[in-house]
Scaffold this motif. Structure first.
Motif, PDB file in Angstrom:
ATOM      1  N   ARG A 203       1.957   2.930  -8.557  1.00  0.00           N
ATOM      2  CA  ARG A 203       1.774   1.986  -7.434  1.00  0.00           C
ATOM      3  C   ARG A 203       1.434   0.632  -8.026  1.00  0.00           C
ATOM      4  NH1 ARG A 203       1.949   4.270  -2.528  1.00  0.00           N
ATOM      5  NH2 ARG A 203       1.641   6.525  -2.404  1.00  0.00           N
ATOM      6  N   LEU A 204       2.042  -0.396  -7.432  1.00  0.00           N
ATOM      7  CA  LEU A 204       1.874  -1.747  -7.975  1.00  0.00           C
ATOM      8  C   LEU A 204       0.770  -2.503  -7.249  1.00  0.00           C
ATOM      9  CD1 LEU A 204       5.623  -2.758  -8.316  1.00  0.00           C
ATOM     10  CD2 LEU A 204       4.209  -1.461  -9.897  1.00  0.00           C
ATOM     11  N   ARG A 205       0.262  -3.519  -7.913  1.00  0.00           N
ATOM     12  CA  ARG A 205      -0.695  -4.405  -7.253  1.00  0.00           C
ATOM     13  C   ARG A 205       0.039  -5.192  -6.167  1.00  0.00           C
ATOM     14  NH1 ARG A 205      -5.203  -4.118 -10.177  1.00  0.00           N
ATOM     15  NH2 ARG A 205      -5.009  -3.552 -12.373  1.00  0.00           N
ATOM     16  N   LYS A 206      -0.680  -5.587  -5.118  1.00  0.00           N
ATOM     17  CA  LYS A 206      -0.052  -6.258  -3.966  1.00  0.00           C
ATOM     18  C   LYS A 206       0.770  -7.464  -4.384  1.00  0.00           C
ATOM     19  CE  LYS A 206      -3.324  -4.939  -0.369  1.00  0.00           C
ATOM     20  NZ  LYS A 206      -4.300  -5.408   0.628  1.00  0.00           N
ATOM     21  N   GLU A 207       0.214  -8.265  -5.307  1.00  0.00           N
ATOM     22  CA  GLU A 207       0.902  -9.501  -5.699  1.00  0.00           C
ATOM     23  C   GLU A 207       2.157  -9.238  -6.538  1.00  0.00           C
ATOM     24  OE1 GLU A 207      -2.173  -8.650  -6.330  1.00  0.00           O
ATOM     25  OE2 GLU A 207      -2.665  -8.775  -8.451  1.00  0.00           O
ATOM     26  N   SER A 208       2.332  -7.983  -6.980  1.00  0.00           N
ATOM     27  CA  SER A 208       3.495  -7.659  -7.823  1.00  0.00           C
ATOM     28  C   SER A 208       4.638  -7.044  -7.033  1.00  0.00           C
ATOM     29  CB  SER A 208       3.080  -6.683  -8.933  1.00  0.00           C
ATOM     30  OG  SER A 208       2.058  -7.252  -9.721  1.00  0.00           O
TER      31      SER A 208
ATOM     32  N   GLU B 209       0.832  -1.208   0.000  1.00  0.00           N
ATOM     33  CA  GLU B 209       0.000   0.000   0.000  1.00  0.00           C
ATOM     34  C   GLU B 209       0.868   1.259   0.000  1.00  0.00           C
ATOM     35  OE1 GLU B 209      -2.472  -0.360   3.401  1.00  0.00           O
ATOM     36  OE2 GLU B 209      -3.263  -2.311   2.806  1.00  0.00           O
ATOM     37  N   LYS B 210       2.087   1.143   0.559  1.00  0.00           N
ATOM     38  CA  LYS B 210       2.979   2.310   0.659  1.00  0.00           C
ATOM     39  C   LYS B 210       4.008   2.337  -0.460  1.00  0.00           C
ATOM     40  CE  LYS B 210       1.185   3.211   4.784  1.00  0.00           C
ATOM     41  NZ  LYS B 210       0.298   4.357   4.979  1.00  0.00           N
TER      42      LYS B 210
END
Length: 292
Positions: free
Chosen positions: A125-130, A54-55
């Motif tokens: 910002r990247l997706r969590k899984e990335s 998220e950050k």
């Protein structure tokens, strides 16, 4: 009747050898408590690292004097990438404004400049899984190949350090848990074996009377389970005390612990873990005893 008699023998033995059993319970409870604290540390570390995506962001600095049309094309191509969740364009003017906000009372250092020295940039910002080292490295390497991009920054050292620390803590925790579980099983094993040899004459009498191996072994299994269960319950109270001290007392002195969480699953698992390890130790001890 068979089980009731075995239970009666087990209770008599537990009371007769109360000090040995008491020391065993204390030792096992200490091991279980260390395991519980290890789970607590790993759980909170994973909780903290889950919030990282998220950050986490990647800054893409565009070449000086890049036409707006080409910047828009770069933004469109980034939005098509499935690993990217959001794209934000930061113009040169906006970058300068943000810089003045950061410098606050020291913004006079920018007054002598004839032109804005800051480049336009794109924050993604990247997706969590990335958000992992391999994916981020590949993505930034691909982005750097795009014409019109001057540089890409994403805090590589921070990301590498965080993942290295996480892997090291998980490995260390696994080693601690394996050592503690082995130690607990060994304590149960030794306690049951000592009890077995202390009652050797009694067991010889049972053998002469034609008692089966199951009949002779049952009280020792019950004793091992009882010692393990008592240790688990003792650890449960210790964990509740730790939880109370951490979140009601220590957090007032060190507010950082306010973000920690003691998962309730640990409280539920402790008596069960003690019970299983107690039976496991007793089974190993009885399996190595010669009945003939």
């Amino acid at each position: 009747m068979y089980l009731l008699y075995s239970l009666k023998l087990a209770i008599q033995s537990l009371l007769r050898e109360k000090w040995i059993n008491f020391l065993s319970v204390l030792t096992i409870a200490t091991g279980l408590f260390i395991i519980a604290i290890t789970f607590f540390a790993v759980y909170n570390m994973n909780l903290a690292t889950k919030k990282l995506p998220e950050k986490f962001s990647v800054m893409i600095y565009l070449s000086k004097d890049l036409p707006e049309k080409e910047a828009e094309n770069i933004i469109l191509s980034l939005k098509k990438n499935s690993a990217i969740e959001s794209v934000r364009y930061i113009s040169k003017d906006k970058a300068l404004e943000d810089m003045k906000g950061i410098l606050k009372n020291a913004d006079f250092v920018l007054e002598g400049l004839n032109e804005n020295p800051l480049p336009a940039s794109i924050e993604i910002r990247l997706r969590k899984e990335s958000v992992d080292i391999a994916s981020v490295k590949k993505l930034t390497a691909d982005i750097k190949k795009i014409n019109g991009i001057e540089d890409v920054e994403y805090g590589e050292k921070f990301l590498n350090s965080l993942h290295s620390i996480k892997a090291a803590v998980e490995m260390l925790s696994l080693i601690i848990i394996i050592i503690m579980c082995s130690g607990i099983i060994f304590v149960c094993y030794s306690t049951v074996k000592i009890m077995f040899y202390r009652r050797k004459e009694e067991i010889e009498t049972y053998k002469l009377l034609g008692a089966t191996r199951g009949f002779i072994r049952a009280p020792f299994l019950i004793e091992g389970a009882a010692i393990g269960l008592a240790s688990g319950v003792a650890t449960l109270f210790a964990a509740l005390l730790f939880d109370y001290a951490l979140f009601n007392k220590l957090v007032k002195i060190m507010p950082i612990f306010n973000i920690a969480v003691f998962p309730s699953e640990i409280f539920i698992a402790l008596p069960f873990a003690g019970f299983v390890l107690g039976i496991g130790g007793a089974l190993i001890a009885l399996g190595r005893v010669r009945f003939s």
